[in-house]
Scaffold this motif. Sequence first.
Motif, short mmCIF file in Angstrom:
data_model
loop_
_atom_site.label_atom_id
_atom_site.label_comp_id
_atom_site.label_asym_id
_atom_site.label_seq_id
_atom_site.Cartn_x
_atom_site.Cartn_y
_atom_site.Cartn_z
N SER A 89 0.82 -1.21 0.00
CA SER A 89 0.00 0.00 0.00
C SER A 89 0.85 1.26 0.00
O SER A 89 0.71 2.13 -0.87
N ASN A 90 1.75 1.37 0.97
CA ASN A 90 2.49 2.62 1.18
C ASN A 90 3.63 2.81 0.19
O ASN A 90 3.90 3.93 -0.24
N ASN A 91 4.33 1.73 -0.14
CA ASN A 91 5.53 1.87 -0.94
C ASN A 91 5.30 1.64 -2.43
O ASN A 91 5.83 2.38 -3.26
N ILE A 92 4.55 0.61 -2.78
CA ILE A 92 4.35 0.31 -4.20
C ILE A 92 3.16 1.10 -4.75
O ILE A 92 3.32 1.88 -5.71
N ASP A 93 1.99 0.95 -4.15
CA ASP A 93 0.84 1.72 -4.62
C ASP A 93 1.08 3.23 -4.46
O ASP A 93 0.73 4.02 -5.34
N GLY A 94 1.70 3.61 -3.34
CA GLY A 94 1.98 5.03 -3.10
C GLY A 94 2.91 5.61 -4.15
O GLY A 94 2.71 6.73 -4.63
N THR A 95 3.95 4.86 -4.53
CA THR A 95 4.89 5.34 -5.54
C THR A 95 4.22 5.45 -6.91
O THR A 95 4.42 6.42 -7.64
N GLN A 96 3.39 4.46 -7.25
CA GLN A 96 2.68 4.53 -8.53
C GLN A 96 1.71 5.71 -8.55
O GLN A 96 1.58 6.39 -9.57
N THR A 97 1.05 5.97 -7.44
CA THR A 97 0.15 7.12 -7.36
C THR A 97 0.91 8.41 -7.58
O THR A 97 0.46 9.29 -8.32
N MET A 98 2.09 8.52 -6.97
CA MET A 98 2.91 9.72 -7.14
C MET A 98 3.37 9.88 -8.58
O MET A 98 3.32 10.98 -9.16
N LEU A 99 3.84 8.80 -9.19
CA LEU A 99 4.32 8.86 -10.57
C LEU A 99 3.21 9.23 -11.54
O LEU A 99 3.40 10.06 -12.44
N GLU A 100 2.07 8.61 -11.39
CA GLU A 100 0.95 8.90 -12.29
C GLU A 100 0.52 10.36 -12.17
O GLU A 100 0.28 11.03 -13.17
N ALA A 101 0.44 10.84 -10.95
CA ALA A 101 0.05 12.23 -10.74
C ALA A 101 1.10 13.19 -11.30
O ALA A 101 0.77 14.22 -11.87
N ALA A 102 2.38 12.84 -11.15
CA ALA A 102 3.46 13.68 -11.65
C ALA A 102 3.38 13.79 -13.18
O ALA A 102 3.52 14.88 -13.75
N VAL A 103 3.18 12.68 -13.84
CA VAL A 103 3.07 12.68 -15.30
C VAL A 103 1.87 13.51 -15.75
O VAL A 103 1.98 14.34 -16.65
N ASP A 104 0.74 13.31 -15.11
CA ASP A 104 -0.47 14.04 -15.51
C ASP A 104 -0.33 15.54 -15.27
O ASP A 104 -0.96 16.35 -15.97
N ALA A 105 0.50 15.92 -14.29
CA ALA A 105 0.69 17.33 -13.98
C ALA A 105 1.80 17.97 -14.81
O ALA A 105 2.06 19.17 -14.68
N GLY A 106 2.48 17.17 -15.64
CA GLY A 106 3.54 17.71 -16.47
C GLY A 106 4.85 17.94 -15.74
O GLY A 106 5.67 18.77 -16.16
N VAL A 107 5.09 17.20 -14.66
CA VAL A 107 6.35 17.32 -13.90
C VAL A 107 7.50 16.81 -14.77
O VAL A 107 7.36 15.82 -15.49
N ASP A 108 8.64 17.48 -14.69
CA ASP A 108 9.77 17.15 -15.55
C ASP A 108 10.61 15.98 -15.04
O ASP A 108 11.09 15.17 -15.82
N ARG A 109 10.81 15.91 -13.71
CA ARG A 109 11.69 14.87 -13.19
C ARG A 109 11.19 14.34 -11.86
O ARG A 109 10.51 15.03 -11.11
N PHE A 110 11.60 13.11 -11.59
CA PHE A 110 11.13 12.38 -10.41
C PHE A 110 12.35 11.70 -9.80
O PHE A 110 13.01 10.90 -10.45
N VAL A 111 12.64 12.02 -8.55
CA VAL A 111 13.78 11.42 -7.84
C VAL A 111 13.22 10.47 -6.79
O VAL A 111 12.47 10.89 -5.90
#
Length: 267
Positions: A89-111
């Motif tokens: 929940s916290n590490n895998i689903d949470g990371t995918q949620t962050m990545l998907e939201a970052a892409v949809d928001a047009g974020v340039d980079r993800f560390v």
Amino acid sequence: MDEPVLLTGAGGRVGRAILTGIDEAYDWRLLDREPVAADALPDGVSDHDVVVADVTDDAAVREAVEGVGAVVHLAGDPRPNAPWDSVLSNNIDGTQTMLEAAVDAGVDRFVFASSNHAVGAYETDDRTPHMYRKDDEFRLNGSELPRPSNLYGVSKAAGETLGRYYHDHHDLSVACVRIGNLTKDHPPKEYERGQAMWLSHRDCAHLFDRCLAADYDYEIVYGISDNDRKYYSIERAREVLGYEPEDNSAEYTFSGEPKEQVEPDSA
């Protein structure tokens, strides 16, 4: 970077090290599931810049990433013995949620804060403790396949793979940092493994700064200081990111204080 940087898990150990070291270099937006302590807030960060939410909360995450230029994702269950339901929940689903939201928001980079636990099973009985010593030539350099040592490590390997997917399919720049043993004072003398993977707070902040500033596509690098003892290579971080660590576990006493420099006798 003109746009703010979103730092998730901002109140944790790694978040505090980053903010202490490079708080003035960026405009920050902080996210944590608990209120961030006032002494951990960079100058200029107001309550408006702090989001108290869980990374699995899609709506809250999407609101947090709006308008940021980069995400440094530290949040998750950090326990090496964390049970599967939590890391899922916290590490895998949470990371995918962050990545998907970052892409949809047009974020340039993800560390992404990965971990030494993603490759912990390379530390086999026939390699240890020799691999922790400075005369041993065994090195992991980030090109090897993950070999997790626990379910927490599995979740970090999954996060690295998710980052690869979002880079390949959405052109997101992703850096995965396999963090070693982050401590303010380096580990005690008898802890050879900890000395080999020691990461100082100063070098931690510098490494994440380089992840935010350098040009790259997708990278996996090791987050350790330039220790005499090491079985992780930092050459990729030097070459691609411009990482120049200043600290070395061999240069400290085991109380955490710098060794006294003794001048040689005059000739």
